[in-house]
Design a protein around this motif. Structure first.
Motif, PDB file in Angstrom:
ATOM      1  N   MET A  36       0.840  -1.204   0.000  1.00  0.00           N
ATOM      2  CA  MET A  36       0.000   0.000   0.000  1.00  0.00           C
ATOM      3  C   MET A  36       0.877   1.257   0.000  1.00  0.00           C
ATOM      4  O   MET A  36       0.615   2.222  -0.744  1.00  0.00           O
ATOM      5  N   HIS A  88       2.484   2.012  -3.328  1.00  0.00           N
ATOM      6  CA  HIS A  88       1.587   2.280  -4.460  1.00  0.00           C
ATOM      7  C   HIS A  88       1.693   3.743  -4.905  1.00  0.00           C
ATOM      8  O   HIS A  88       1.579   4.656  -4.092  1.00  0.00           O
ATOM      9  N   ARG A  89       1.845   4.008  -6.170  1.00  0.00           N
ATOM     10  CA  ARG A  89       2.016   5.378  -6.699  1.00  0.00           C
ATOM     11  C   ARG A  89       0.716   5.874  -7.336  1.00  0.00           C
ATOM     12  O   ARG A  89       0.696   6.484  -8.401  1.00  0.00           O
ATOM     13  N   ASP A  90      -0.380   5.627  -6.649  1.00  0.00           N
ATOM     14  CA  ASP A  90      -1.698   6.021  -7.152  1.00  0.00           C
ATOM     15  C   ASP A  90      -1.869   7.534  -7.226  1.00  0.00           C
ATOM     16  O   ASP A  90      -2.712   8.045  -7.965  1.00  0.00           O
ATOM     17  N   TYR A  91      -1.100   8.292  -6.454  1.00  0.00           N
ATOM     18  CA  TYR A  91      -1.234   9.756  -6.431  1.00  0.00           C
ATOM     19  C   TYR A  91      -0.795  10.380  -7.752  1.00  0.00           C
ATOM     20  O   TYR A  91      -1.091  11.529  -8.059  1.00  0.00           O
ATOM     21  N   GLU A  92      -0.102   9.662  -8.576  1.00  0.00           N
ATOM     22  CA  GLU A  92       0.371  10.245  -9.815  1.00  0.00           C
ATOM     23  C   GLU A  92      -0.783  10.464 -10.823  1.00  0.00           C
ATOM     24  O   GLU A  92      -0.679  11.338 -11.690  1.00  0.00           O
ATOM     25  N   THR A  93      -1.846   9.726 -10.716  1.00  0.00           N
ATOM     26  CA  THR A  93      -2.964   9.862 -11.665  1.00  0.00           C
ATOM     27  C   THR A  93      -4.230  10.316 -10.971  1.00  0.00           C
ATOM     28  O   THR A  93      -5.313  10.257 -11.546  1.00  0.00           O
ATOM     29  N   ALA A  94      -4.141  10.687  -9.703  1.00  0.00           N
ATOM     30  CA  ALA A  94      -5.326  11.030  -8.915  1.00  0.00           C
ATOM     31  C   ALA A  94      -5.747  12.467  -9.190  1.00  0.00           C
ATOM     32  O   ALA A  94      -4.945  13.309  -9.593  1.00  0.00           O
ATOM     33  N   ASP A 125      -9.054  13.319  -4.935  1.00  0.00           N
ATOM     34  CA  ASP A 125      -8.473  12.010  -4.609  1.00  0.00           C
ATOM     35  C   ASP A 125      -7.178  12.172  -3.800  1.00  0.00           C
ATOM     36  O   ASP A 125      -6.908  11.431  -2.845  1.00  0.00           O
ATOM     37  N   LEU A 146      -6.255  10.872  -0.297  1.00  0.00           N
ATOM     38  CA  LEU A 146      -5.079  10.044  -0.016  1.00  0.00           C
ATOM     39  C   LEU A 146      -4.252  10.606   1.141  1.00  0.00           C
ATOM     40  O   LEU A 146      -3.692   9.874   1.963  1.00  0.00           O
ATOM     41  N   ARG A 181       6.110   8.234   1.525  1.00  0.00           N
ATOM     42  CA  ARG A 181       4.803   8.467   0.921  1.00  0.00           C
ATOM     43  C   ARG A 181       4.241   9.817   1.358  1.00  0.00           C
ATOM     44  O   ARG A 181       3.629  10.541   0.563  1.00  0.00           O
TER      45      ARG A 181
END
Length: 906
Positions: free
Chosen positions: A435, A438-444, A448, A452, A512
């Motif tokens: 978790m 995870h680099r989800d913030y790059e497309t959020a 979002d 995060l 993170r």
């Protein structure tokens, strides 16, 4: 034929009946008397004369052969007086005047007169017997003279129960032949005609030589020849009569029969002396053999006991701990078996060994034998030292076992706690690294991103809340290491993995956060309500998890106080539940408010709360779990409380019994001390009193067994302390063993005093006086005293003591130099000088009789005179005789006899 018996029934050779008789005072009595008016020319009965000639000739030759000569014709061969003088020298053992060697009549008369003068010097009056008649070969006078010599030197000294010579010889014959059928000795003529009396005499003394049961009364010739031949062949008694002469004579000659029978008497009287000597030696050897058996028994028992101690001490000193609780409990059970089953018989063996040692020393003292010194390493002191070492090793062993069991119990509890907390933490960390990476913030989107960020803040809050659990896991692992847990390697490996993972989570969390904060500047909106929910839900969720963990936590207690403390803490926890429930409702209200606002404002929420994974369902589910665990915890605590109450009952039950048994043992020990000092009455009374006292102590054993049963229950319940009594089972066992040993030793002391009293001939009054004197100077009332008190005691009994004499006495009463004198040693000393026991000189004299006056003895003589086992005992221990008169196979009985008594060789 002239009936000489009818003509003169009391016809005798020798001095007048009016004289004093041989030896003065008439000691030879009428049997050497001679009638004053006897006819010098009266002829002997031819049958009697023949019997006398043969008997007297054989009798004379039995002695003359010792000088290497003999006679053929009794009235011719004594005419020159030379062999007559030689005969008198042989039978008397004295020297007569030098004989004259001339062959003239005057020389012969002078020699015969020298012989007659010697006979007269022995107290014998010769009436009507002159030298001229002997020189002239007068058969009647010569036979009369020889009969006088036989009476004086062969018969006069025979006396049984103060009877005269003839009566003594007759009484001896009657007693020896009394058990035999068809034998009735009433005189020295008719009673011997059938020959059974001669055979009975031989059979009585040498039964292997005569088959008496096969003899027939109606065959006198065979009987007489059998007796005469056996006597000549085996007893060295020459044949003095012919069987036919005795059988064919109406009344055998009394003098001939008496002469023959006197030879049997002298042959067997020597055997009687040998028998007496053999009996004395057998008695001494029996004492020595018994003492040697006792010494061998002591050595064997001492070796066995010391070997058991040697094997047991390393086992008790082995302090290598086992890895598991079960293994240590087995060692504890083995130790209990040792105390209950294996050690008590050894305590009794040790006590009996000391008693046997004291009894043996008493017997050795009473029989004038040297004290017994056990072989090196087997002294009583060696056994006591070994026993002390054993008890020292034993003393710390049980305490070590119990401490090890407590340690392993603690280790098992900690290990289980470690595994439980580690499993919970590992379950929580599962997926966290993925978790955080995870680099989800790059497309959020902006919203979002804000979500995060809030979610990450909630995770950090959760992470911080878990820091305490990680520290607890590390602390438990550290404690397991300090307590030397056997599986510490796996614990450390797992703990290190958790710590490494925790460090990684911290590092990832920090990375993170930096990434999210960098992006946050571009994002604006955030759902505050969800954030507030997440912030409050996470700690509450963590609290519930901790509560569930605590409610399921294992616990271990040993006392009522400890369990009551846990119950109190649990009650305190339950008192916080209403506040927790209100917090739960508040958190759920936040969630409902967010939904209400969204619905009221037609806001469509996309999925669950973006800031936390703790949903209301999770909160309610965990809350329900907490509600279920509370009564389970209640039940577990109440069960443990019941167990501790049961343990408390066991403690009180044991304490109640121990507080009775302990003082009882102490009281009995004090009473024994008083009894041993204040003994009254006879020694037998004291002994009976002590044995009744011992039985009363033994009868108390069931109380001790009951206490052992209660102690077993306490041990099985793993109860380690008891505040209700100062007595432990160990104290009770030691006290009981000391009590049994003390009463046994006291009884043995009295038994040894009885042995001493009986052997020394001490009266009861003397024994009481000794005891009273000893008690007076026994200042400490311990049953023994130091040298100063003992010196005062000796002075009070009349001894005048210098330092040298006192030191000599102390070496006798205190051979081990302990500095203390016991009552037994005191009475041994007081009675030692008056003891009437066998001595080395007496034993030497007895062996000399068996050896026929020689300075040595042979194995053949020992086997002939002693019982087989005692003969072989002597042969095996006697050294070869080294004297100038030694012969092959000669044995030294003198050094053997002195060695029996611990004396130096004579």
């Amino acid at each position: 034929m002239v009936d000489y018996h009818a003509a003169n029934q009391s016809y005798q050779y020798g001095p007048s009946s009016g004289g004093n008789g041989a030896g003065g005072g008439g000691s030879m009595g009428d049997y050497m008397a001679q009638e004053d008016d006897w006819d010098r020319d009266l002829l002997l009965d031819p049958a009697w004369e023949k019997q006398q000639r043969k008997t007297f000739t054989a009798w004379c030759n039995s002695h003359l052969r010792k000088a290497g000569t003999q006679i053929e014709n009794i009235d011719e061969d004594f005419r020159d007086g030379l062999k007559l003088m030689l005969l008198l020298e042989v039978i008397s053992g004295e020297r007569l005047p030098k004989p004259e060697r001339g062959k003239m009549r005057v020389h012969k008369i002078n020699n015969v007169n020298k012989a007659l003068d010697f006979i007269a010097s022995k107290g014998v009056k010769l009436v009507s017997i002159g030298a001229e008649e002997i020189v002239d070969g007068n058969a009647k006078m010569t036979l009369g003279m020889i009969w006088t010599i036989i009476l004086r030197f062969a018969i006069q000294d025979i006396s049984v129960e103060e009877t005269s010579a003839k009566e003594g010889l007759l009484l001896w014959c009657q007693r020896k032949t009394a058990p035999y059928k068809n034998v009735n000795v009433q005189n020295f003529h008719i009673s011997w005609k059938d020959g059974l009396a001669f055979n009975a005499l031989i059979h009585r003394h040498r039964p292997e030589l005569i088959e008496y049961d096969k003899l027939r009364k109606d065959d006198p010739v065979t009987n007489l020849n059998n007796a005469f031949e056996v006597a000549e062949k085996y007893l060295d008694i020459p044949k003095m009569l012919d069987a036919e002469d005795i059988v064919n004579t109406a009344r055998p000659d009394e003098k001939a029969i008496m002469t023959y029978v006197s030879s049997f008497y002298h042959a067997f009287s020597g055997a009687q002396k040998a028998e007496t000597a053999a009996n004395r030696i057998c008695k001494v050897l029996a004492v020595n053999q018994e003492n040697e058996h006792l010494m061998e028994d002591y050595e064997r028992l001492a070796s066995d006991l010391l070997e058991w101690i040697r094997r047991t001490i390393p086992w008790l000193e082995d302090r290598v701990p086992q890895k598991t609780m079960q293994e240590m409990q087995q060692k504890l059970e083995d130790f209990r078996d040792y105390r209950r089953v294996h050690k008590p018989p050894k305590v009794q063996e040790k006590c009996q060994l000391e008693i046997n040692f004291n009894t043996l020393q008493t017997k050795l003292r009473l029989s004038n034998r040297p004290a017994f010194m056990p072989s090196e390493g087997r002294m009583v002191s060696d056994i006591n030292n070994g026993w002390q070492h054993l008890e020292q090793a034993e003393k710390g062993y049980e305490e070590w076992l119990l401490n090890e069991i407590r340690r392993l119990e603690r280790l098992d509890h900690l290990a289980e706690k470690f595994r439980q907390k580690a499993s919970i933490h590992e379950a929580w960390t599962d997926g966290k690294e993925a978790m955080l990476k995870h680099r989800d913030y790059e497309t959020a989107t902006l919203s979002d991103i804000k979500a995060l960020i809030r979610k990450h803040e909630a995770f950090e809050s959760d992470l911080a809340a878990h820091q305490d659990r990680v520290e607890q896991i590390a602390a438990i692992a550290q404690e397991l290491n300090e307590l030397d847990y056997y599986d510490s390697h796996n614990v450390n490996t797992r703990c290190q993995k958790i710590c490494d993972q925790w460090d990684a989570l911290g590092s990832l969390t920090h990375s993170r956060r930096e990434a999210l904060e960098k992006t946050e500047k571009q994002l604006e909106t955030i759902d505050q309500l969800h954030l507030e929910y997440a912030k409050r839900a996470a700690p509450f969720n963590n609290w519930m998890e901790s509560a569930m963990e605590d409610l399921q936590d294992m616990f271990i207690v040993h006392t009522i106080e400890e369990i009551e403390g846990l119950i109190s803490a649990h009650d305190q926890f339950k008192s916080t539940l209403p506040d927790a429930d209100r917090e739960r409702e508040a958190i759920l209200a936040i969630h409902k408010e967010a939904q209400r606002i969204a619905e009221s404002n037609h806001i469509k929420l996309s999925g669950s709360n973006p800031y936390t994974t703790v949903t209301p369902q999770i909160i309610n589910s965990k809350w329900e779990k907490v509600q279920q665990l509370v009564p389970k915890r209640d039940h577990a605590l109440l069960e443990e409380q019941s167990k501790q109450q049961s343990n408390e009952h066991l403690r009180r039950q044991f304490a109640s019994q121990a507080n009775v048994v302990g003082p009882w043992i102490q009281t009995k020990m004090e009473e024994i001390g008083r009894i041993s000092i204040e003994m009254n009455g006879t020694l037998e009374d004291q002994l009976n009193h002590l044995k009744r006292y011992e039985r009363s102590i033994v009868d108390y054993k069931p109380n001790l067994d009951l206490l052992e049963q209660q102690h077993q229950l306490i041990q099985e319940a793993l109860i380690f302390d008891n505040k209700h009594t100062n007595y432990t089972m160990e104290h009770i066992r030691v006290g009981w063993e000391q009590l049994l040993t003390t009463i046994a030793r006291t009884i043995n002391e009295v038994e040894n005093q009885i042995l001493t009293r009986d052997a020394k001939g001490i009266s009861q009054e003397q024994m009481q006086e000794f005891r009273a004197s000893f008690n007076h100077f026994d200042k400490k009332q311990t049953g023994s005293m130091d040298s100063d008190d003992f010196r005062a005691l000796l002075i009070s009994t009349g001894y005048s003591l210098g330092d040298a004499e006192f030191n000599r006495i102390m070496s006798v009463v205190d051979p081990n130099h302990s500095g203390l004198v016991t009552f037994q040693a005191f009475i041994d000393f007081m009675s030692r000088e008056t003891t009437d026991t066998d001595t080395a000189d007496q034993v030497i004299a007895s062996f000399k009789v068996l050896a026929g006056d020689k300075n040595f003895i042979t194995a053949e003589e020992l086997r002939r005179e002693l019982p087989p086992d005692q003969a072989e005992y002597c042969i095996a221990r006697m050294a070869p005789y080294q004297g100038p008169d030694a012969v092959p196979g000669a044995l030294d009985y003198k050094s053997f006899s002195t060695a029996l008594y611990g004396e130096s060789d004579l």
